[in-house]
Write a protein that holds these residues in place. Structure first.
Motif, PDB file in Angstrom:
ATOM      1  N   ASP A  24      27.314  41.669 104.513  1.00  0.00           N
ATOM      2  CA  ASP A  24      27.348  43.123 104.580  1.00  0.00           C
ATOM      3  C   ASP A  24      27.609  43.634 105.991  1.00  0.00           C
ATOM      4  N   LEU A  25      27.707  42.726 106.956  1.00  0.00           N
ATOM      5  CA  LEU A  25      27.920  43.130 108.342  1.00  0.00           C
ATOM      6  C   LEU A  25      29.395  43.032 108.715  1.00  0.00           C
ATOM      7  N   PRO A  26      29.910  44.016 109.459  1.00  0.00           N
ATOM      8  CA  PRO A  26      31.320  44.020 109.851  1.00  0.00           C
ATOM      9  C   PRO A  26      31.509  43.392 111.229  1.00  0.00           C
ATOM     10  N   GLN A  27      32.768  43.295 111.599  1.00  0.00           N
ATOM     11  CA  GLN A  27      33.145  42.944 112.973  1.00  0.00           C
ATOM     12  C   GLN A  27      34.130  44.004 113.439  1.00  0.00           C
ATOM     13  N   PRO A  28      33.815  44.815 114.456  1.00  0.00           N
ATOM     14  CA  PRO A  28      32.656  44.701 115.342  1.00  0.00           C
ATOM     15  C   PRO A  28      31.367  45.170 114.673  1.00  0.00           C
ATOM     16  N   LEU A  29      30.239  44.680 115.208  1.00  0.00           N
ATOM     17  CA  LEU A  29      28.943  45.114 114.720  1.00  0.00           C
ATOM     18  C   LEU A  29      28.636  46.515 115.227  1.00  0.00           C
ATOM     19  N   PRO A  30      27.888  47.305 114.456  1.00  0.00           N
ATOM     20  CA  PRO A  30      27.611  48.686 114.860  1.00  0.00           C
ATOM     21  C   PRO A  30      26.531  48.771 115.930  1.00  0.00           C
ATOM     22  N   VAL A  31      26.400  49.973 116.491  1.00  0.00           N
ATOM     23  CA  VAL A  31      25.328  50.252 117.446  1.00  0.00           C
ATOM     24  C   VAL A  31      23.973  50.068 116.760  1.00  0.00           C
ATOM     25  N   GLY A  32      23.008  49.548 117.502  1.00  0.00           N
ATOM     26  CA  GLY A  32      21.671  49.358 116.959  1.00  0.00           C
ATOM     27  C   GLY A  32      21.388  47.899 116.663  1.00  0.00           C
ATOM     28  N   GLN A  33      20.515  47.648 115.696  1.00  0.00           N
ATOM     29  CA  GLN A  33      20.099  46.288 115.397  1.00  0.00           C
ATOM     30  C   GLN A  33      20.847  45.730 114.198  1.00  0.00           C
ATOM     31  N   SER A  34      21.303  44.492 114.334  1.00  0.00           N
ATOM     32  CA  SER A  34      21.899  43.736 113.243  1.00  0.00           C
ATOM     33  C   SER A  34      21.314  42.332 113.282  1.00  0.00           C
ATOM     34  N   VAL A  35      21.174  41.725 112.109  1.00  0.00           N
ATOM     35  CA  VAL A  35      20.674  40.356 112.036  1.00  0.00           C
ATOM     36  C   VAL A  35      21.726  39.501 111.347  1.00  0.00           C
ATOM     37  N   LEU A  36      22.369  38.645 112.108  1.00  0.00           N
ATOM     38  CA  LEU A  36      23.389  37.741 111.568  1.00  0.00           C
ATOM     39  C   LEU A  36      22.731  36.524 110.918  1.00  0.00           C
ATOM     40  N   PRO A  37      23.342  35.967 109.856  1.00  0.00           N
ATOM     41  CA  PRO A  37      24.659  36.327 109.302  1.00  0.00           C
ATOM     42  C   PRO A  37      24.649  37.455 108.282  1.00  0.00           C
ATOM     43  N   GLY A  38      23.576  38.245 108.181  1.00  0.00           N
ATOM     44  CA  GLY A  38      23.564  39.412 107.317  1.00  0.00           C
ATOM     45  C   GLY A  38      23.025  39.117 105.928  1.00  0.00           C
ATOM     46  N   ARG A  39      23.458  39.934 104.966  1.00  0.00           N
ATOM     47  CA  ARG A  39      23.027  39.812 103.577  1.00  0.00           C
ATOM     48  C   ARG A  39      24.255  39.835 102.668  1.00  0.00           C
ATOM     49  N   PRO A  88      24.124  48.292 122.319  1.00  0.00           N
ATOM     50  CA  PRO A  88      24.246  49.683 122.773  1.00  0.00           C
ATOM     51  C   PRO A  88      25.582  50.309 122.413  1.00  0.00           C
ATOM     52  N   ASP A  89      26.575  49.497 122.041  1.00  0.00           N
ATOM     53  CA  ASP A  89      27.909  49.969 121.681  1.00  0.00           C
ATOM     54  C   ASP A  89      28.412  49.138 120.506  1.00  0.00           C
ATOM     55  N   PRO A  90      29.418  49.638 119.765  1.00  0.00           N
ATOM     56  CA  PRO A  90      30.077  48.770 118.788  1.00  0.00           C
ATOM     57  C   PRO A  90      30.594  47.521 119.506  1.00  0.00           C
ATOM     58  N   THR A  91      30.260  46.359 118.988  1.00  0.00           N
ATOM     59  CA  THR A  91      30.450  45.127 119.754  1.00  0.00           C
ATOM     60  C   THR A  91      31.039  44.011 118.899  1.00  0.00           C
ATOM     61  N   TYR A  92      32.020  43.325 119.471  1.00  0.00           N
ATOM     62  CA  TYR A  92      32.568  42.117 118.842  1.00  0.00           C
ATOM     63  C   TYR A  92      31.659  40.949 119.207  1.00  0.00           C
ATOM     64  N   VAL A  93      31.120  40.298 118.200  1.00  0.00           N
ATOM     65  CA  VAL A  93      30.169  39.210 118.412  1.00  0.00           C
ATOM     66  C   VAL A  93      30.750  37.914 117.855  1.00  0.00           C
ATOM     67  N   TYR A  94      30.610  36.849 118.619  1.00  0.00           N
ATOM     68  CA  TYR A  94      31.064  35.522 118.222  1.00  0.00           C
ATOM     69  C   TYR A  94      29.893  34.556 118.387  1.00  0.00           C
ATOM     70  N   VAL A  95      29.682  33.713 117.377  1.00  0.00           N
ATOM     71  CA  VAL A  95      28.587  32.751 117.434  1.00  0.00           C
ATOM     72  C   VAL A  95      29.132  31.371 117.095  1.00  0.00           C
ATOM     73  N   PHE A  96      28.781  30.386 117.936  1.00  0.00           N
ATOM     74  CA  PHE A  96      29.252  29.019 117.766  1.00  0.00           C
ATOM     75  C   PHE A  96      28.076  28.048 117.935  1.00  0.00           C
TER      76      PHE A  96
END
Length: 219
Positions: free
Chosen positions: A90-105, A62-70
């Motif tokens: 192609d995905l930044p940190q923080p991730l944008p509002v909406g849907q993102s699929v990590l680790p991206g393309r 719902p907001d620009p978000t810093y995401v960490y995955v371990f």
């Protein structure tokens, strides 16, 4: 007084309280995916997966978000999956509002992590989503082995050592090397479905966590 008249409303209020506690208003949502392309399914807790199974993480923010995955296992210790400068995406940190699929393309190629081989006791994955960088995790990132797609010319995904310094924690550490990650991994052990809204951390404000456990399919 007829106790039965109070029983149903009481149960409804209890159920509403549980739903409110489990689903924080405005919380980010995460869904673990197994497979790539159109051949995907959602992860379930304690999934039995063959080694080298491709996995990805779909997020609705719902907001620009810093995401960490371990990930963590007895054999690997704690591995950093996202974010890492050694992983071109192609995905930044923080991730944008909406849907993102990590680790991206990258280079028109869909990226995916894979499950590790020879992990006998299982692997725990943790996702942390926060409205601002989490200092505890930012200090940990450069000390962990991490995923990369910049070692080989074909962009193959693999795990490599940190650029410098000592790896955090012994290789066979039984626990995550961060109190926040340990708190996240200690929850949801009985949940069948690890997907949906993330839960608020017990100590840090505007920090949400989720957890997924898998075991290696034998034979």
């Amino acid at each position: 007084m007829n106790r039965r008249l109070w029983l149903v409303p009481g149960l409804v209020l209890m159920a509403a309280g549980v739903i409110w506690w489990r689903h924080e208003p405005g919380a980010p949502a995460a869904t673990w995916r197994i497979g790539t392309g159109t051949e995907i399914r959602q992860g379930r807790n304690f999934d039995e997966l063959p080694p080298e199974s491709p996995i990805r993480l779909s997020l609705h923010l719902p907001d620009p978000t810093y995401v960490y995955v371990f990930s963590h296992s007895r054999e690997d210790g704690t591995l950093l999956m996202w974010p890492t400068a050694a992983l071109q995406s192609d995905l930044p940190q923080p991730l944008p509002v909406g849907q993102s699929v990590l680790p991206g393309r990258h280079a028109d190629k869909e990226l995916a992590w894979t499950t590790r081989s020879g992990v006998r006791a299982g692997t725990t994955f943790v996702v942390v989503a926060a409205l601002a960088p989490v200092p505890e995790l930012e200090q940990l990132l450069p000390r962990l082995r991490h995923w990369t797609n910049t070692v080989f010319p074909d962009g193959a995904m693999l795990v490599t050592k940190p650029g410098g310094g000592e790896v955090a924690g012994p290789p066979l550490s039984p626990d995550f090397t961060s109190p926040l990650l340990l708190r996240a991994a200690s929850r949801d052990a009985t949940d069948v479905l690890p997907n949906g809204p993330l839960r608020a951390d017990a100590e840090l404000t505007d920090v949400f966590v989720g957890c997924w456990r898998i075991v290696e399919k034998q034979g």
